[in-house]
Design an enzyme around this catalytic site. Structure first.
Site, short mmCIF file in Angstrom:
data_model
loop_
_atom_site.label_atom_id
_atom_site.label_comp_id
_atom_site.label_asym_id
_atom_site.label_seq_id
_atom_site.Cartn_x
_atom_site.Cartn_y
_atom_site.Cartn_z
N ASP A 13 -27.09 115.84 10.82
CA ASP A 13 -27.52 116.69 9.72
C ASP A 13 -28.84 117.39 10.03
O ASP A 13 -29.71 116.83 10.71
CB ASP A 13 -27.68 115.82 8.46
N GLU A 16 -25.15 120.19 12.82
CA GLU A 16 -25.31 121.19 11.78
C GLU A 16 -26.59 121.95 12.13
O GLU A 16 -27.70 121.47 11.89
CB GLU A 16 -25.43 120.55 10.39
#
Length: 736
Positions: free
Chosen positions: A413, A466
């Site tokens: 993330d 990401e």
């Protein structure tokens, strides 16, 4: 009586301020050779020392004057060290216990060396709380890193949360503290109590390497046994290397476990891990996805963070069950032929007092300067990636999920926030790197090292980033200067195409480039096309509600968009609810609106996604050359006036090519001629306007045959009906 203790020493023990209680408590040899036992047990009236094997009474300990709770006494003879246990009495009650200070160290020299060096690849097997047996006695070995603490104790429901009872042993310069506490069993609650370097008491801390946690809002760690599972997924584990190659189909169903489905008959409670193992796994497999991706399941205190502010990186959240229950979910996924990916958050951590923030009274895991160690967007702290012990803690955590839970992939993330020191910061709010630049060199080195380590240990898994910037080589090998990820989310594609889809069809011709721009860089990385949870929150609305037009047009637009996505180069990711056209924006506090499937338009959308997955997985031209330019050819990417896009996807030699045509206006085009690279019959494989999906039924049943009429730079062409707001797939079935 023993030789009297120094009053200051005794007082420090009683007050919990002695940094080395093992030098005082337990069994010790006095100068005359006799054996002394000293213990600290507040709130008992009598302490007796018994021979462990025979139970014979060896001594009754005397209270130490001026040190309430301390007892000591001389054992008989000078026969050397005794194996003993204690019998304690309070009023009319008595019970027997082992003395934690009768046991030596557990950590070996190799563990201590690797921990000190910051290179322990399986750090969780040394730190944390481990059920074990020491000299035939069952208990738990606790170990924690707190180099700047003056004292560390383990407290729990086994010692009345009294930090004076089980003060830990410091292991030299490594900063590791450890203790074996006999009699503690699985399920015990515990935390660490620390004094900082100045002797100030800190808030109780959960175990950074704890394997279990209490159900929030409670915050204690829970002793869990990781060694009890017998894995039954050997077939999957032996073959998964093939499923994660860039030339294989990867279609990911992203899920937030707490809100995927709830039980209305039981006050809307979420499903457990084991219930998800039955219902979620069966559903994802039936829908044709290849993988399930879970939003973070590391323990997190605030449900509204969706798991992206974790406190217990090594603890599967207790919201849905135990670690063993989570293993059952992973195993069920593998049994159904599904991989399981988890979102992993090494980019930041929350400031909760029971967590990592100023863990031993110092900025241990984070930077001390908020210009480096604070995220203004999320009110969280940033890991100090340049500290070897911190990097070791995180990289070992990545391996932990892969090894202890057979996780197939880690989606990392917020990578962009890690790569740049000025991320979301104004001038003057960040510190340049040693070269004066904005790149976070320590985070870059950490990410490379993480990928090297996990792929070296488990080359059959995948890591996904990401990452929303133009940072080069995110999915390139580290030996060529890349970050070493297997795949990168294509955030630019997602943002551009969703903006286009939000336009009224009459205006789309002015935004045509938003659908084509992604092809300028589509092969620079190994991309995943993500329609993730971030696109259906914070007032953005659901995917369906963002489409323009009346209800029929909204459904048609979304069906056409899904077709465009599945025809476009790149692996696929869809957040739950999108597959059946959820109307409402995602709400993490409630279930998806499964009742919508009682309505035909939503059932049609679901059928389409299932069929798109089936087509995608069964058609090599749609995935084999995802990351190579030779797998894609525009037929007509410039028809802005009619908002029609057409292209060909190609696989390895011998694989039949696929023609994809998308029409993003509500106008049906009859007799529309499109160039094709080869002659022969082109079967209509899928049409998002089919009545089965809720469409108008315009199309080309049976397919069309190419003629020697040149078009779009091709020697051959086909004449087709282009349905309104639809994407159509054709595949060559016959040669020249």
């Amino acid at each position: 009586m023993t030789a009297p203790l120094d009053q200051r020493t005794a007082r420090n023990i009683v007050e919990g301020r002695h940094g080395d209680p093992f030098s005082v408590l337990g069994q010790h040899t006095l100068p005359d050779g006799s054996q002394c036992v000293r213990v600290f047990y507040p709130n008992v009236d009598r302490v007796e020392v018994l021979a462990r094997d025979s139970g014979m009474l060896l001594a009754v300990l005397d209270p130490v004057e001026g040190a309430p709770g301390m007892y000591d006494g001389i054992l008989p003879g000078i026969a050397g060290r005794y194996d003993y246990r204690l019998r304690l009495s309070r009023g009319n009650d008595s019970w027997e216990e082992e003395d934690a200070y009768a046991f030596g160290t557990v950590l070996g020299e190799i563990d201590e060396y690797l921990l000190g060096e910051g290179t322990h690849g399986q750090l969780w097997r040394a730190l944390g709380a481990h059920l074990t047996s020491y000299a035939g006695t069952s208990g738990v070995h606790f170990a924690v890193w707190a180099p700047n603490a003056a004292r560390v104790s383990v407290v729990g429901n086994f010692n009345e949360w009294d930090g004076r009872r089980h003060v830990m042993r410091r292991r030299g310069p490594t900063g590791i503290w450890e203790i074996f506490v006999p009699g503690v069993a699985e399920g015990a609650l515990y935390k660490f109590e620390l004094l900082d370097a100045n002797g100030m008491l800190l808030p109780l801390k959960a175990d950074p390497v704890g394997f279990g946690a209490e159900l929030p809002p409670n915050t204690a760690s829970v002793v869990r046994d990781l060694g009890q599972h017998w894995w039954m997924d050997n077939g999957w584990m032996a073959t998964r290397w093939h499923k994660h190659r860039i030339d294989q189909p990867i279609s990911i169903y992203e899920v937030h476990l707490e809100s995927w489905r709830r039980v209305p008959e039981e006050d809307g409670r979420p499903l457990t891990y084991r219930e998800h193992a039955e219902h979620l796994v069966r559903y994802a497999a039936d829908m044709g996805f290849t993988h399930i991706e879970l939003t973070p399941i590391s323990e997190y205190p605030f449900g509204g963070s969706w798991g992206y502010q974790p406190v217990g990186l090594y603890a599967p959240t207790s919201r849905f069950g135990t670690p063993e229950d989570f293993r059952a979910l992973v195993e069920a996924a593998h049994g159904a032929g599904l991989g399981l990916i988890i979102d992993w958050v090494p980019g930041h951590f929350p400031t909760d007092s029971h967590g990592l923030a100023r863990f031993d009274g110092s900025a241990l895991y984070e930077h001390s300067d908020p210009k480096e160690g604070y995220h203004p967007d999320w009110n969280t702290l940033v890991y100090n990636y340049g500290r070897t012990e911190v990097a070791n803690f995180l990289i070992a955590n990545a391996r932990y999920w892969l090894e202890e839970f057979h996780i197939d992939g880690l989606r990392v993330d917020a990578v962009a926030s890690m790569l740049y020191r000025d991320y979301s910061r104004k001038d003057g709010e960040w510190i340049p790197n040693q070269h004066g630049g904005r790149e976070n060199l320590e985070a870059i080195a950490f990410l490379r090292h993480m990928n090297e380590q996990v792929y070296a240990a488990h080359p059959d898994i995948m890591t996904l980033a990401e990452e929303s910037t133009a940072f080069p080589g995110v999915s390139a090998p580290t030996d060529t200067g890349g970050l070493g990820f297997g795949f990168k989310w294509n955030m630019g594609w997602m943002n551009d195409t969703l903006r286009y889809m939000g336009e009224d069809p009459i205006n789309r011709k002015y935004h045509h480039d938003k659908m084509t721009f992604g092809l300028h860089y589509a092969f620079s990385e190994n991309f995943v096309l993500p329609l993730s949870h971030d696109e259906v929150v914070h007032g953005k609305g659901s995917l369906l509600s963002r489409m323009p037009g009346d209800d029929w047009q909204k459904f048609a637009n979304l069906r056409a968009y899904f077709g465009f996505m599945y025809g476009h180069p790149g692996k696929k990711l869809m957040f739950m609810g999108g597959e059946f056209g959820q109307w409402e924006e995602w709400n993490h506090n409630r279930s998806l609106d499964w009742h919508l499937l009682e309505q035909e338009p939503h059932k049609g959308m679901q059928r389409l996604v299932r069929d798109l997955n089936t087509l995608y997985r069964g058609t090599p031209a749609l995935y084999q050359l995802d990351s190579k330019a030779e797998g894609f050819r525009w037929i007509d990417g410039g028809n802005a006036a009619e908002s029609i896009f057409s292209w060909v996807r190609m696989g390895d030699e011998g694989e039949a090519p696929v023609l994809v045509v998308s029409n993003f206006t509500p106008v049906t085009r009859h007799g529309y001629r499109i160039g094709v690279p080869l002659s022969g019959h082109w079967d209509e494989r899928l049409n998002t306007d089919a009545p089965l999906y809720g469409g108008s039924g315009q199309g080309n049943p049976g397919g069309v045959t190419a003629t020697a009429d040149s078009a779009h730079g091709c020697a051959y062409s086909i004449e087709i009906t282009v349905p309104p707001l639809a994407t159509v797939f054709f595949q060559l079935s016959g040669g020249e």
